[in-house]
Scaffold this motif. Sequence first.
Motif, mmCIF file in Angstrom:
data_model
loop_
_atom_site.group_PDB
_atom_site.id
_atom_site.type_symbol
_atom_site.label_atom_id
_atom_site.label_comp_id
_atom_site.label_asym_id
_atom_site.label_seq_id
_atom_site.Cartn_x
_atom_site.Cartn_y
_atom_site.Cartn_z
ATOM 1 N N LEU A 15 38.484 6.140 -6.723
ATOM 2 C CA LEU A 15 39.863 6.436 -7.100
ATOM 3 C C LEU A 15 39.892 7.406 -8.267
ATOM 4 O O LEU A 15 40.628 8.386 -8.273
ATOM 5 N N TYR A 17 37.794 9.433 -9.141
ATOM 6 C CA TYR A 17 37.379 10.748 -8.678
ATOM 7 C C TYR A 17 38.540 11.485 -8.035
ATOM 8 O O TYR A 17 38.814 12.646 -8.321
ATOM 9 N N GLN A 18 39.188 10.773 -7.177
ATOM 10 C CA GLN A 18 40.315 11.375 -6.480
ATOM 11 C C GLN A 18 41.389 11.819 -7.461
ATOM 12 O O GLN A 18 41.961 12.885 -7.342
ATOM 13 N N CYS A 24 44.965 12.309 -5.621
ATOM 14 C CA CYS A 24 46.037 11.350 -5.783
ATOM 15 C C CYS A 24 46.184 11.043 -7.256
ATOM 16 O O CYS A 24 45.273 11.241 -8.032
ATOM 17 N N GLY A 25 47.341 10.611 -7.608
ATOM 18 C CA GLY A 25 47.602 10.423 -9.026
ATOM 19 C C GLY A 25 47.717 8.982 -9.439
ATOM 20 O O GLY A 25 46.729 8.269 -9.517
ATOM 21 N N LYS A 26 48.920 8.577 -9.673
ATOM 22 C CA LYS A 26 49.139 7.242 -10.181
ATOM 23 C C LYS A 26 49.344 6.252 -9.048
ATOM 24 O O LYS A 26 49.818 6.593 -7.980
ATOM 25 N N VAL A 27 48.984 5.067 -9.339
ATOM 26 C CA VAL A 27 49.180 4.027 -8.346
ATOM 27 C C VAL A 27 50.158 3.000 -8.891
ATOM 28 O O VAL A 27 50.030 2.562 -10.022
ATOM 29 N N MET A 28 51.091 2.670 -8.094
ATOM 30 C CA MET A 28 52.088 1.714 -8.551
ATOM 31 C C MET A 28 52.057 0.480 -7.678
ATOM 32 O O MET A 28 51.791 0.556 -6.490
ATOM 33 N N THR A 29 52.413 -0.599 -8.276
ATOM 34 C CA THR A 29 52.542 -1.798 -7.463
ATOM 35 C C THR A 29 53.913 -1.752 -6.814
ATOM 36 O O THR A 29 54.806 -1.041 -7.266
ATOM 37 N N VAL A 33 57.446 -0.102 -8.069
ATOM 38 C CA VAL A 33 58.235 0.816 -7.265
ATOM 39 C C VAL A 33 59.650 0.280 -7.129
ATOM 40 O O VAL A 33 60.630 1.006 -7.261
ATOM 41 N N SER A 197 52.271 12.299 -21.101
ATOM 42 C CA SER A 197 52.583 11.579 -19.879
ATOM 43 C C SER A 197 51.364 10.985 -19.205
ATOM 44 O O SER A 197 51.453 10.374 -18.172
ATOM 45 N N ILE A 201 52.271 5.347 -15.260
ATOM 46 C CA ILE A 201 53.405 4.570 -14.819
ATOM 47 C C ILE A 201 53.707 3.377 -15.689
ATOM 48 O O ILE A 201 54.853 3.116 -16.029
ATOM 49 N N LEU A 204 55.551 4.395 -18.558
ATOM 50 C CA LEU A 204 56.880 4.816 -18.156
ATOM 51 C C LEU A 204 57.767 3.610 -17.932
ATOM 52 O O LEU A 204 58.868 3.516 -18.440
#
Lengths: 228, 228
Positions: A15, A17-18, A24-29, A33, A197, A201, A204
Amino acid sequence: MGWENQEMQQAEEYLQYQIQNGVCGKVMTDEQVEELRKQIVAYSSISEQLAELHKSMSSHHDFTGIRLGNLYYDPISASVGHKITARQRWTPTALQLQILENIYEQGTGTPSKQKIKEIASELVQHGQISETNVYNWFQNRRARSKRKPLASTGSGNGETGACSECVGAKDKRTKPVSSDFAGNVGNVVESFYFQNSDSGINQLMGKVESSRGFDSYSNLVEQFGLLG
Amino acid sequence: MGWENQEMQQAEEYLQYQIQNGVCGKVMTDEQVEELRKQIVAYSSISEQLAELHKSMSSHHDFTGIRLGNLYYDPISASVGHKITARQRWTPTALQLQILENIYEQGTGTPSKQKIKEIASELVQHGQISETNVYNWFQNRRARSKRKPLASTGSGNGETGACSECVGAKDKRTKPVSSDFAGNVGNVVESFYFQNSDSGINQLMGKVESSRGFDSYSNLVEQFGLLG
DNA sequence: GCCGTATGAATGAACG
DNA sequence: CGTTCATTCATACGGC
């Protein structure tokens, strides 16, 4: 389940790495969301009533001219000059107004050159303003709040307690909001936005959530009845 | 780098697992997150102000309302709108009007405090009126007769040609907002971002919508199904 | 019923 | 500083 530590770690690394490669950027639950969704729905609804304003603005902006740096293009004369043609008297932004009101009430209501300079330089962060504007504002503010509250005659139909320059008047203008608010909103918003920033998330969400003054959108919505 | 297919696949599976278990859900690009952040910050600052305002207003039991840029906050309905609430504005009765016109023509046209008081107290016999009304009337009368080459007020009601604000040939009245927008264009250009969320309320909407932000936002919503 | 005008009021700036 | 001016806002009213 059967996820081994190693596998998880590998996944995390993958992840990372990606992310680093912008894949891909941020991952949200889902929860996050959903939270966001609610926020946006509420906020956008709240702002909905401003849409009309925007509409008329944009639909007529061909007559408004545009400022380019220090220059100003006047669509009527179809020329570019250094000055904003005629008109253009200063109007305080809501924030500026609030801050001014605050200062007026708390401060002795007294101007003083030096102070005016300070105020102006502070307010300029919230929109264009000059020391003269500040000076005038205080001048007017003082003068107008002085006229006595004259009873309006009669009643029934057209209540007229309001006053223009009038003959009498009590402070009927903007009420200062909590000093805390007036003094800080601008900064709050700014730092709010300009903050790095990278934190992502969570940050934020935290900010939006902890943003003081309103507990929840439903509360807001209830208070203002902004949601049709 | 050295990511093997297997590892990637494992990672994907891991992600799937996490998602299914609510540990993580949607994945957004940094750009998208940033876009979202902007939106929320914008909305939230608006809401925050409204909330604060409301609180403050209600705690003061003040019924005057407050100006927010081009908008008005009405403490009674606790809502923000374009109007200044329902407060009826005074309208002179025919008799009052006639008397006023008379005084205006005879007197130099300049009232002045004491006189206003007298006039008001006289006119109040013919209908409700306040000194402020009288003051405003003269003020407007003077101002408007200046812009228009209208000499006689005419005895009857006939009145002469019509001209509203006259000189304002362009007549911005019908498109009130645009002019104000003009005044703000500069700010929009200069500080594209939400450095000030105040009256920027219109600015803000302008920014939000005119920038690709809004579209991006819509896209986001679609892509992620943020809006149920 | 929308559009434009008439007009009371608000307010930044200027005057004496 | 108190007053006045100039401009703009918001709305009521009348015609198409």
